[in-house]
Motif scaffolding. Structure first.
Motif, PDB file in Angstrom:
ATOM      1  N   THR A  56       0.814  -1.214   0.000  1.00 24.77           N
ATOM      2  CA  THR A  56       0.000   0.000   0.000  1.00 24.77           C
ATOM      3  C   THR A  56       0.852   1.271   0.000  1.00 24.77           C
ATOM      4  N   SER A  57       2.138   1.159   0.394  1.00 30.29           N
ATOM      5  CA  SER A  57       3.020   2.328   0.436  1.00 30.29           C
ATOM      6  C   SER A  57       4.475   1.859   0.452  1.00 30.29           C
ATOM      7  N   GLY A  58       5.386   2.819   0.320  1.00 32.37           N
ATOM      8  CA  GLY A  58       6.810   2.499   0.341  1.00 32.37           C
ATOM      9  C   GLY A  58       7.629   3.757   0.534  1.00 32.37           C
ATOM     10  N   SER A  59       8.936   3.586   0.792  1.00 36.17           N
ATOM     11  CA  SER A  59       9.814   4.735   0.972  1.00 36.17           C
ATOM     12  C   SER A  59      11.239   4.380   0.575  1.00 36.17           C
ATOM     13  N   TYR A  60      12.034   5.413   0.285  1.00 39.44           N
ATOM     14  CA  TYR A  60      13.428   5.233  -0.087  1.00 39.44           C
ATOM     15  C   TYR A  60      14.203   6.492   0.287  1.00 39.44           C
ATOM     16  N   GLY A  61      15.505   6.373   0.302  1.00 41.49           N
ATOM     17  CA  GLY A  61      16.359   7.527   0.556  1.00 41.49           C
ATOM     18  C   GLY A  61      17.797   7.197   0.219  1.00 41.49           C
ATOM     19  N   GLU A  62      18.519   8.188  -0.258  1.00 42.32           N
ATOM     20  CA  GLU A  62      19.933   8.024  -0.600  1.00 42.32           C
ATOM     21  C   GLU A  62      20.679   9.308  -0.306  1.00 42.32           C
ATOM     22  N   THR A  63      21.974   9.145  -0.174  1.00 42.40           N
ATOM     23  CA  THR A  63      22.881  10.285  -0.100  1.00 42.40           C
ATOM     24  C   THR A  63      24.061   9.968  -0.997  1.00 42.40           C
ATOM     25  N   PHE A  64      24.417  10.913  -1.879  1.00 42.20           N
ATOM     26  CA  PHE A  64      25.549  10.732  -2.779  1.00 42.20           C
ATOM     27  C   PHE A  64      26.148  12.092  -3.085  1.00 42.20           C
ATOM     28  N   THR A  65      27.364  12.093  -3.586  1.00 45.31           N
ATOM     29  CA  THR A  65      28.063  13.338  -3.905  1.00 45.31           C
ATOM     30  C   THR A  65      28.395  13.377  -5.388  1.00 45.31           C
ATOM     31  N   ILE A  66      28.105  14.531  -6.009  1.00 48.31           N
ATOM     32  CA  ILE A  66      28.443  14.753  -7.409  1.00 48.31           C
ATOM     33  C   ILE A  66      28.965  16.179  -7.560  1.00 48.31           C
ATOM     34  N   ALA A  67      29.658  16.435  -8.650  1.00 45.33           N
ATOM     35  CA  ALA A  67      30.043  17.799  -9.002  1.00 45.33           C
ATOM     36  C   ALA A  67      28.874  18.389  -9.776  1.00 45.33           C
ATOM     37  N   ALA A  68      28.296  19.479  -9.277  1.00 43.68           N
ATOM     38  CA  ALA A  68      27.122  20.051  -9.919  1.00 43.68           C
ATOM     39  C   ALA A  68      27.085  21.555  -9.746  1.00 43.68           C
ATOM     40  N   GLY A  69      26.483  22.196 -10.702  1.00 42.01           N
ATOM     41  CA  GLY A  69      26.180  23.623 -10.661  1.00 42.01           C
ATOM     42  C   GLY A  69      24.814  23.820 -11.271  1.00 42.01           C
ATOM     43  N   CYS A  70      24.283  25.019 -11.189  1.00 44.46           N
ATOM     44  CA  CYS A  70      22.938  25.269 -11.722  1.00 44.46           C
ATOM     45  C   CYS A  70      22.833  24.973 -13.211  1.00 44.46           C
ATOM     46  N   ASN A  71      23.929  25.067 -13.937  1.00 47.25           N
ATOM     47  CA  ASN A  71      23.892  24.819 -15.379  1.00 47.25           C
ATOM     48  C   ASN A  71      24.087  23.359 -15.768  1.00 47.25           C
ATOM     49  N   ASN A  72      24.452  22.489 -14.832  1.00 46.20           N
ATOM     50  CA  ASN A  72      24.695  21.092 -15.215  1.00 46.20           C
ATOM     51  C   ASN A  72      24.051  20.096 -14.254  1.00 46.20           C
ATOM     52  N   LEU A  73      22.806  20.341 -13.920  1.00 42.95           N
ATOM     53  CA  LEU A  73      22.054  19.393 -13.091  1.00 42.95           C
ATOM     54  C   LEU A  73      21.455  18.266 -13.923  1.00 42.95           C
ATOM     55  N   LEU A  74      21.667  18.281 -15.224  1.00 50.50           N
ATOM     56  CA  LEU A  74      20.930  17.395 -16.110  1.00 50.50           C
ATOM     57  C   LEU A  74      21.742  16.220 -16.620  1.00 50.50           C
ATOM     58  N   ASP A  75      22.745  15.773 -15.896  1.00 51.98           N
ATOM     59  CA  ASP A  75      23.557  14.648 -16.335  1.00 51.98           C
ATOM     60  C   ASP A  75      22.814  13.318 -16.152  1.00 51.98           C
ATOM     61  N   SER A  76      23.155  12.337 -16.983  1.00 50.57           N
ATOM     62  CA  SER A  76      22.615  10.979 -16.844  1.00 50.57           C
ATOM     63  C   SER A  76      23.307  10.284 -15.674  1.00 50.57           C
ATOM     64  N   PHE A  77      22.697   9.227 -15.150  1.00 53.82           N
ATOM     65  CA  PHE A  77      23.280   8.528 -14.016  1.00 53.82           C
ATOM     66  C   PHE A  77      22.842   7.074 -13.989  1.00 53.82           C
ATOM     67  N   GLN A  78      23.580   6.271 -13.200  1.00 49.51           N
ATOM     68  CA  GLN A  78      23.225   4.890 -12.901  1.00 49.51           C
ATOM     69  C   GLN A  78      23.296   4.733 -11.390  1.00 49.51           C
ATOM     70  N   ALA A  79      22.386   3.929 -10.831  1.00 49.75           N
ATOM     71  CA  ALA A  79      22.347   3.815  -9.371  1.00 49.75           C
ATOM     72  C   ALA A  79      21.604   2.560  -8.948  1.00 49.75           C
ATOM     73  N   GLU A  80      21.703   2.265  -7.664  1.00 50.12           N
ATOM     74  CA  GLU A  80      20.862   1.265  -7.004  1.00 50.12           C
ATOM     75  C   GLU A  80      20.018   2.000  -5.988  1.00 50.12           C
ATOM     76  N   ARG A  81      18.750   1.684  -5.956  1.00 57.07           N
ATOM     77  CA  ARG A  81      17.826   2.317  -5.012  1.00 57.07           C
ATOM     78  C   ARG A  81      17.091   1.198  -4.298  1.00 57.07           C
ATOM     79  N   VAL A  82      17.002   1.279  -2.983  1.00 60.99           N
ATOM     80  CA  VAL A  82      16.274   0.279  -2.197  1.00 60.99           C
ATOM     81  C   VAL A  82      14.975   0.916  -1.711  1.00 60.99           C
ATOM     82  N   VAL A  83      13.858   0.261  -2.031  1.00 59.52           N
ATOM     83  CA  VAL A  83      12.548   0.730  -1.606  1.00 59.52           C
ATOM     84  C   VAL A  83      12.044  -0.207  -0.515  1.00 59.52           C
TER      85      VAL A  83
END
Length: 173
Positions: A74-101
């Motif tokens: 009926t419901s679920g939740s997830y959360g992650e913390t990671f570090t990337i190099a980012a600025g307002c002009n380059n928030l749109l990069d592609s990524f790969q990850a594992e997410r646990v719900v």
């Protein structure tokens, strides 16, 4: 005449056994569908400014409304913390990850995904696709869409963006 009937009875028995075996080996029922809606909050530390720098991103998502064709989740939740190099002009990069719900049933799913992000009319829209690789719903395909409003873009020039909250949908098929 009895000799003719015996082979006919044996043949009929073999056909009947084949039919029963075929029924017992029928394909399993198709996996059901899970669809969830909720919200995702994202925080940036330090804040994201125009110039790219290392940013720690913390996500917290909650699916408050899930429709499970099996009638269990009926419901679920997830959360992650990671570090990337980012600025307002380059928030749109592609990524790969594992997410646990974590699901309302007490079990979880590990999603192995890739994603891409686009900016559309003051919103950052992330589309995530992949597969459930472990836990509940293993083997199902993943489609998650996250829409985060970016209404404070002028802050990129001053104190920076510290976070946002938006809508998310998840489909496991």
């Amino acid at each position: 005449m009895a000799w003719i009937r015996l082979p006919a009875l044996v043949a009929a028995g073999v056909l009947a056994a084949s039919a029963l075996t075929g029924t017992a080996q029928a394909a399993p029922a198709a996996l059901g569908l899970l669809q969830c809606q909720g919200t995702e909050s994202v925080s940036y530390s330090p804040s994201i400014i125009l110039t790219p720098r290392d940013i720690t991103i913390t996500t917290s998502g909650g699916f408050t409304s899930c429709v499970d064709s099996e009638g269990q989740v009926t419901s679920g939740s997830y959360g992650e913390t990671f570090t990337i190099a980012a600025g307002c002009n380059n928030l749109l990069d592609s990524f790969q990850a594992e997410r646990v719900v974590a699901w309302s049933t007490g079990d979880s799913s590990t999603l192995t995904v890739s994603g891409s992000t686009t900016a559309v009319l003051g919103q950052v829209v992330t589309t995530i696709t992949g597969t459930v690789t472990a836990g509940r719903f293993q083997g199902r395909t993943v489609l998650q869409t996250i829409t985060l409003p970016q209404t404070q873009l002028l802050q990129c020039l001053t104190t920076g963006l510290t976070g946002t909250t938006g809508l998310t949908t998840l489909t496991l098929a």
